[in-house]
Scaffold this active site. Sequence first.
Site, short mmCIF file in Angstrom:
data_model
loop_
_atom_site.label_atom_id
_atom_site.label_comp_id
_atom_site.label_asym_id
_atom_site.label_seq_id
_atom_site.Cartn_x
_atom_site.Cartn_y
_atom_site.Cartn_z
N ARG A 92 0.86 -1.19 0.00
CA ARG A 92 0.00 0.00 0.00
C ARG A 92 0.90 1.24 0.00
O ARG A 92 1.69 1.45 0.92
CB ARG A 92 -0.89 0.01 1.24
CG ARG A 92 -1.70 1.29 1.42
CD ARG A 92 -2.45 1.30 2.74
NE ARG A 92 -3.10 2.58 2.98
CZ ARG A 92 -2.83 3.40 3.99
NH1 ARG A 92 -1.89 3.08 4.87
NH2 ARG A 92 -3.49 4.54 4.13
N HIS A 137 -2.31 11.14 0.94
CA HIS A 137 -1.82 10.91 2.30
C HIS A 137 -1.20 12.22 2.77
O HIS A 137 0.02 12.33 2.95
CB HIS A 137 -0.81 9.77 2.31
CG HIS A 137 -0.57 9.18 3.67
ND1 HIS A 137 -0.71 7.84 3.95
CD2 HIS A 137 -0.20 9.75 4.84
CE1 HIS A 137 -0.41 7.61 5.22
NE2 HIS A 137 -0.09 8.76 5.78
N ASN A 182 -6.39 9.39 3.26
CA ASN A 182 -5.96 8.69 4.46
C ASN A 182 -6.51 9.36 5.72
O ASN A 182 -6.36 10.56 5.90
CB ASN A 182 -4.43 8.68 4.54
CG ASN A 182 -3.92 7.86 5.69
OD1 ASN A 182 -4.15 6.66 5.78
ND2 ASN A 182 -3.21 8.50 6.62
N GLU A 183 -7.14 8.58 6.54
CA GLU A 183 -7.67 8.95 7.86
C GLU A 183 -8.13 10.41 8.00
O GLU A 183 -7.61 11.17 8.83
CB GLU A 183 -6.69 8.59 8.98
CG GLU A 183 -5.30 9.14 8.86
CD GLU A 183 -4.33 8.52 9.86
OE1 GLU A 183 -3.48 9.27 10.37
OE2 GLU A 183 -4.38 7.30 10.10
N ASN A 318 -7.12 2.39 10.18
CA ASN A 318 -5.76 2.36 10.70
C ASN A 318 -5.87 2.15 12.21
O ASN A 318 -6.48 2.96 12.91
CB ASN A 318 -5.03 3.66 10.41
CG ASN A 318 -4.95 3.95 8.92
OD1 ASN A 318 -5.21 3.08 8.08
ND2 ASN A 318 -4.56 5.17 8.56
N TYR A 320 -4.10 1.12 15.96
CA TYR A 320 -2.92 0.97 16.79
C TYR A 320 -3.36 0.58 18.20
O TYR A 320 -3.71 -0.55 18.45
CB TYR A 320 -2.10 2.27 16.78
CG TYR A 320 -1.50 2.56 15.43
CD1 TYR A 320 -0.26 2.04 15.07
CD2 TYR A 320 -2.18 3.34 14.49
CE1 TYR A 320 0.29 2.28 13.82
CE2 TYR A 320 -1.64 3.58 13.24
CZ TYR A 320 -0.41 3.06 12.91
OH TYR A 320 0.13 3.30 11.67
N GLU A 388 -3.42 0.13 8.41
CA GLU A 388 -2.20 0.44 9.17
C GLU A 388 -2.28 -0.25 10.52
O GLU A 388 -3.32 -0.24 11.18
CB GLU A 388 -2.02 1.95 9.41
CG GLU A 388 -1.61 2.75 8.20
CD GLU A 388 -1.35 4.22 8.55
OE1 GLU A 388 -1.07 4.53 9.74
OE2 GLU A 388 -1.44 5.05 7.64
#
Length: 519
Positions: A92, A137, A182-183, A318, A320, A388
């Site tokens: 990606r 991004h 992205n996000e 994404n 974490y 992610e």
Amino acid sequence: MWLSWLLCLSVLSVDARGSLAGRTFDGPTIDIPEGFLIGAGSAAFQIEGSENADGKGPSVLDGLDTKGAADSYRRYKEDVRAIKDLKLQAYRFSVSWPRVLPDGDSKKPNQAGVDYYNNLINELIDNGIQPMITMLHYDLPLEVRKKTGGWTDRRMVDAFAEYGDFLFENFGDRVKLWTTVNEPNYYCMSSAMGGGGQNPGDDYKCVHHVILAHMKTYRIYQMKYKAIQQGKVGTAALALWATPNTTSYDDIQAAERTNLFMLGLMYHPVVFGDYPPAVRERVDHYSRLEGRNESRLPHFTAVERKHLIGSTDFLCFNAYMGNIVADSTYEPHPAAGTMATDRDSVEVGTDSTPGNFGGQFMRADPKVLREAPLWIHRNYKMPIMITENGWADQRGGTGDNDPRHDSPRAPYHSVYLQELLRVQREDGVDVLGYMVWSLLDSFEWSAGFSRKFGLVYVDYETGSLNRTLKDSSWFFQYMGENRKVPVLEFNFDFSSGATRTLSALTFAVIAAATVLWWA
């Protein structure tokens, strides 16, 4: 059964390149389903370098000094070789919008930039690696922001859709997986990153226009390209999965609101055509209390709602660490609310200091990849892609401080994958794949080069930028060869930097700061 596996540890010796060195893993494993992609990711601004080379235009991020980053613009073949050596199935990466369309005009492309991405895509395919493109991004072309006013202005919708059309036309014959921005749920909270603006409500305007831009781009693909190219276009969000501080009704509702404001804000419109009712109610309520004539959260028109419904093929997030949250409904509200304050929840825990970059990303909370996918599945019934997930090493130097000796990384990814595959197997959640952040040690925003997420070490210290697989590479090579996840235990004491044994049942839920400098 799977819990007992976590108590069984196997120790492998690895060579300097992190290979299996002829040895086999004889511990417990979990099968990887057929078609499940395991890959790694990157972002153009964080690895490419060559900011002013070959006709590339300026971006809104050019005030950040990447020092040439990893020079992937010139060394992309080495990156692809590393992906192949790791036996990953997908890569990606993001396209640098100002590299291909310096001023945003699709009739005036920068051919050198287009050639670069064509070469990268072809190199990936020639090596049996599936490309996945993120269209934006963070690195918005400076000229596009000057022309449109940026994401707080509706003109960005057409500008982005034109860019997306250009990407489909030039790369879509070979690229079958796409995400748009992205996000944006965090990107839009930062004017410094080219997202939201300075005025009350700009964060919601940014999100609103990103959603419309995604929808328009998706519809362009469906009308012009889908029948021939047969690709899929997804939408992305960052998930700091929220769980309640107590079993009280108020805290449980606070956690649910937090997840709706973080994930539902992005997903609900592209699945159902509008924002989650709980989000709409809160923002409208506080907008009235602030004396505003209209809500800070814009409304979609009837035509927009119609076209928004079903305007995504899959949902990316994404992931974490997680957050423990408590209700803050009865706390004083700011004069001008934001996406962060309107949800009426406060993060509690042991690591809520803003800017503690290393502490946040050295923690493991693997239940995030069970609970969040299950929540998404139950609410939206859509395929999911983890775009992610990664562990940040903050060491640098030689000996035990050498970041190439990354002993916690394989166990970290093992415990997350165990949870992800469990929710797929036991609950029927449709998970397309898992993209590790990141392929390379990269420029990591406010942390510079001091936080190392990469599966591949990049020698920034001497300036050679040579790539070396880290010790954890055996884990990914094993999965690629055997289609099984080695069951390992995450046993890293992130407070001292030393390894220790932790029970698989004692993972703490970590409170993460709401910071804007994300991978």
